[in-house]
Scaffold this motif. Structure first.
Motif, mmCIF file in Angstrom:
data_model
loop_
_atom_site.group_PDB
_atom_site.id
_atom_site.type_symbol
_atom_site.label_atom_id
_atom_site.label_comp_id
_atom_site.label_asym_id
_atom_site.label_seq_id
_atom_site.Cartn_x
_atom_site.Cartn_y
_atom_site.Cartn_z
ATOM 1 N N ARG A 367 0.977 -1.016 -0.123
ATOM 2 C CA ARG A 367 -0.017 0.024 -0.083
ATOM 3 C C ARG A 367 0.859 1.189 0.039
ATOM 4 O O ARG A 367 0.681 2.411 -0.800
ATOM 5 C CB ARG A 367 -1.119 0.056 1.134
ATOM 6 C CG ARG A 367 -2.058 -0.771 1.198
ATOM 7 C CD ARG A 367 -3.252 -0.539 2.214
ATOM 8 N NE ARG A 367 -2.559 -0.735 3.274
ATOM 9 C CZ ARG A 367 -2.548 -1.908 4.262
ATOM 10 N NH1 ARG A 367 -2.888 -3.038 3.679
ATOM 11 N NH2 ARG A 367 -1.919 -1.816 5.533
ATOM 12 N N LEU A 368 1.898 1.294 0.907
ATOM 13 C CA LEU A 368 2.782 2.361 0.872
ATOM 14 C C LEU A 368 3.416 2.721 -0.544
ATOM 15 O O LEU A 368 3.694 3.749 -1.089
ATOM 16 C CB LEU A 368 3.853 2.191 1.921
ATOM 17 C CG LEU A 368 4.948 3.408 2.151
ATOM 18 C CD1 LEU A 368 4.334 4.648 2.237
ATOM 19 C CD2 LEU A 368 5.855 3.022 3.182
ATOM 20 N N SER A 369 3.772 1.692 -1.080
ATOM 21 C CA SER A 369 4.632 1.542 -2.576
ATOM 22 C C SER A 369 3.473 2.217 -3.349
ATOM 23 O O SER A 369 3.974 3.137 -4.206
ATOM 24 C CB SER A 369 5.001 0.190 -3.134
ATOM 25 O OG SER A 369 5.381 0.532 -4.153
ATOM 26 N N ARG A 370 2.295 2.090 -3.512
ATOM 27 C CA ARG A 370 1.525 2.508 -4.434
ATOM 28 C C ARG A 370 1.206 3.965 -3.913
ATOM 29 O O ARG A 370 1.142 4.905 -4.898
ATOM 30 C CB ARG A 370 0.021 1.735 -4.229
ATOM 31 C CG ARG A 370 0.003 0.410 -4.979
ATOM 32 C CD ARG A 370 -1.413 -0.114 -5.235
ATOM 33 N NE ARG A 370 -1.964 -0.496 -3.830
ATOM 34 C CZ ARG A 370 -1.978 -1.378 -3.180
ATOM 35 N NH1 ARG A 370 -1.179 -2.508 -3.577
ATOM 36 N NH2 ARG A 370 -2.482 -1.567 -1.976
ATOM 37 N N ALA A 371 1.328 4.221 -2.778
ATOM 38 C CA ALA A 371 1.041 5.824 -2.244
ATOM 39 C C ALA A 371 2.101 6.571 -2.615
ATOM 40 O O ALA A 371 1.864 7.687 -3.039
ATOM 41 C CB ALA A 371 0.643 5.850 -0.655
ATOM 42 N N LEU A 372 3.373 6.000 -2.729
ATOM 43 C CA LEU A 372 4.534 6.816 -2.954
ATOM 44 C C LEU A 372 4.626 7.065 -4.514
ATOM 45 O O LEU A 372 4.852 7.998 -4.918
ATOM 46 C CB LEU A 372 5.845 5.771 -2.478
ATOM 47 C CG LEU A 372 6.001 5.877 -1.010
ATOM 48 C CD1 LEU A 372 7.172 5.076 -0.579
ATOM 49 C CD2 LEU A 372 6.219 7.287 -0.393
ATOM 50 N N ARG A 373 4.262 5.973 -5.227
ATOM 51 C CA ARG A 373 4.048 6.062 -6.871
ATOM 52 C C ARG A 373 3.191 7.183 -7.202
ATOM 53 O O ARG A 373 3.438 8.032 -8.234
ATOM 54 C CB ARG A 373 3.952 4.850 -7.373
ATOM 55 C CG ARG A 373 5.226 3.844 -7.554
ATOM 56 C CD ARG A 373 4.801 3.048 -8.716
ATOM 57 N NE ARG A 373 3.429 2.141 -8.047
ATOM 58 C CZ ARG A 373 3.919 0.918 -7.444
ATOM 59 N NH1 ARG A 373 4.875 0.578 -7.028
ATOM 60 N NH2 ARG A 373 2.784 -0.030 -6.959
ATOM 61 N N ALA A 374 1.985 7.195 -6.505
ATOM 62 C CA ALA A 374 1.056 8.254 -6.624
ATOM 63 C C ALA A 374 1.504 9.641 -6.520
ATOM 64 O O ALA A 374 1.327 10.647 -7.232
ATOM 65 C CB ALA A 374 -0.345 7.832 -5.960
#
Length: 598
Positions: A367-374
């Motif tokens: 989830r954090l990876s997706r948030a960071l990419r966004a």
């Protein structure tokens, strides 16, 4: 008027040197040094005279005493400057090195006289015509004194200080031994002193004593007329002998016309003029001393700032070297705990082991990876340009305007084709450093911080291959829990908190150097998990590093888990009543840090 002229029509015979000594029965006076010893000084003065005068054909003869009797004189027909070596007193020939730029500061009076003669060499180029009235020529030479200095000041404004000093050296002997008496003497003093005022050499306030006395002796009308004459002479061209002699004739006519109406000059006029000039010279000396003190203070301030900058650069280099050494020792491949001096710590390692990440931790990392990419996504930039020719999209209005311009016979300026260029914006990588306090009061943070360190490291690796994170556990010693590599840790590193003292300063240095937290261009975040119950020295060392990072644009977050925690100034405080929420808080801070990166 002046008894000595600094422009001599021709050189006198060598016998004139012997005639200067009065035969009173005493042994002839012996110079303190041999005249031959001053030849080298004269040659070096001649080398410097090239820059002062702009001429390369001049020579300087330096010896004790001069043939003309003046401190110095310029002989146009010989291209020679005669210079009295006694101006250098008390310096001896071997102590005078004019070839060295800056050596003139040791003998400013002598250098000022040389600058005055350089002004004559550059600007006293008009020639006396045959059959000219000697009185008119005398007046022209009097006006020439301030004219050449004003012209020299335009060409070399930095020589003003030396021209002021030369006025003190050259003018007073001419005032005390006048060749004219009465109101003509006062007129000559006005030309020498007030003429230099109007040429910009002296200040108006400095010459007030001479101006008041000359006005009392000559009258306001005559003084105003003479002022207009020497002001006009200042604008005379260097080669214009006709105009210069015309001004001199006007000078003589003004004196002759006013003479019948002037009251008798005081009997002690010479003493009065000498006293007024002495007041002027004293005022000049005081002003020059004040200016010198101000310049010295300014130079000292500049030197102090320069030394401070050099010292600051040296300290910064020292800090970088120390931080590099600390980072190298902490992030060692063996995973050992190190003391502040970089050696293995004798107290042992706080790491208790490793474990496999739980399913919840893996989901949190995803989830954090997706948030960071966004958060790291940047819209493409568009750049629009116009041109008169393809490629591009045709703008019909501009095309018709171009046709109309061409039909009217004008040069077409309309650009009907529009081209849009779209570029992808680079995605900023992430740098997250975590420093966790492992003193005895921070036991509740061990599990949540270990989980957060694994989650952040794996999420950063999944987001951008250039992203890096690191975690350091600190008490008195330092232990790397995760390292700033491009590979994410496979297992969660667990540790305990049994330490005593605190060494947050070195922990920040290691994270700063290992992750480049002070360098812009990335999303940078430092997370400090601590209750900040430190000694004053420990707090001061930590705050110095925190201020340096915040000044460089790095976000600094302090997580506190206990009620009695203290706030570290410069950090963003975040109190977590439930330690288990620490991974989510760190993830949100990392997302905000990369979103703010530009």
């Amino acid at each position: 008027m002046s008894v000595h002229h600094h422009v001599q029509p021709s050189a006198t015979t060598p016998d004139a040197d012997l005639a200067r000594w009065d035969d009173d029965g005493a042994p002839p006076a012996q110079p303190r040094s041999s005249p031959a010893a001053w030849l080298r000084v004269g040659a070096e003065l001649g080398d410097r005279l090239v820059a002062l005068s702009g001429r390369q054909d001049l020579i300087v003869i330096c010896r004790p005493g001069t043939r003309s009797g003046a401190p110095a004189a310029y002989f146009p027909r010989l291209a020679e400057v005669e210079f009295d070596a006694r101006l250098f007193a008390p310096l001896q020939p071997h102590e005078v090195r004019p070839r060295i730029v800056g050596d003139e500061e040791r003998y400013p009076a002598a250098w000022g006289v040389l600058v005055h003669e350089a002004a004559h060499a550059s600007h006293s180029v008009w020639e006396e015509p045959a059959g000219a009235d000697p009185r008119v020529v005398e007046a022209a030479l009097l006006l020439e004194e301030s004219r050449v200095e004003g012209a020299h000041l335009v060409r070399r404004p930095t020589d003003r200080t030396y021209l002021r000093i030369s006025a003190r050296t050259l003018v007073m002997p001419d005032i005390a031994s006048p060749s004219f008496q009465g109101f003509e003497h006062a007129a000559g003093v006005a030309a020498l002193m007030l003429g230099r005022r109007d040429a910009g050499i002296l200040d108006a306030g400095e010459t007030q004593a001479v101006a008041d006395l000359c006005q009392r002796v000559l009258g306001a009308d005559l003084l105003a007329t003479l002022t207009g004459i020497w002001t006009a002479a200042h604008r005379c061209a260097d080669h214009d002998a006709t105009t210069m002699l015309a001004h001199a004739q006007d000078w003589c006519d003004a004196l002759d016309t006013a003479a019948p109406d002037l009251p008798p000059a005081p009997q002690d006029l010479t003493d009065l003029l000498s006293g007024a000039v002495a007041v002027v010279l004293d005022t000049m000396a005081a002003n020059d001393a004040a200016d010198l003190a101000a310049r010295s203070a300014a130079d000292d301030a500049v030197a102090a700032r320069s030394r401070a900058k050099v010292q600051d650069r040296a300290e910064q280099a020292g800090r970088r070297r120390k931080a590099a050494a600390t980072a190298k020792s902490v992030f060692n491949p063996r995973g050992t705990t190190v003391s502040p001096d970089g050696r293995p710590a004798p107290s042992g390692n706080p790491v208790t082991g490793t474990r496999r990440p739980t399913a919840a931790e893996q989901s949190a990392a995803a989830r954090l990876s997706r948030a960071l990419r966004a958060a790291a996504y940047r819209e493409r930039t568009e750049e629009r340009t116009t041109s008169p020719t393809p490629p591009g999209r045709l703008n019909m209005r501009q095309a018709l305007a171009r046709d109309a311009q061409r039909a009217a016979g004008a040069v077409p300026t309309a650009e009907p084709f529009t081209h849009t260029r779209r570029r992808n914006s680079p995605t900023p990588p992430l740098r997250v450093g975590i420093a966790v306090d492992i003193s005895g009061s921070m036991r509740v943070a061990c599990g949540p911080v270990a989980s957060a360190a694994w989650i952040v490291a794996n999420a950063a690796a999944l987001t951008d291959p250039d992203s890096r994170t690191a975690t350091i556990a600190y008490d008195h010693d330092l232990t790397a829990l995760t390292r700033p590599t491009h590979r994410a840790p496979e297992r969660v590193t667990e540790f305990n908190a049994n330490g005593g003292a605190h060494n947050l300063g070195d922990a920040i240095d290691a994270l700063d150097h290992g992750l480049d937290l002070s360098r812009p261009g990335t999303g940078r975040l430092l997370v400090i998990v601590t209750d900040a119950i430190y000694t004053p020295d420990e707090t001061t060392r930590a705050l110095t590093r925190i201020k340096r990072l915040t000044t460089a644009g790095c976000a600094v977050l302090q997580l506190t888990l206990t009620k009695n925690s203290r706030h570290l100034p410069g950090t963003t405080p975040l109190h977590l009543p439930r330690p288990a929420s620490a991974p989510a808080a760190i993830a949100k801070a990392a997302t905000d840090a990369i979103r703010r990166t530009r």
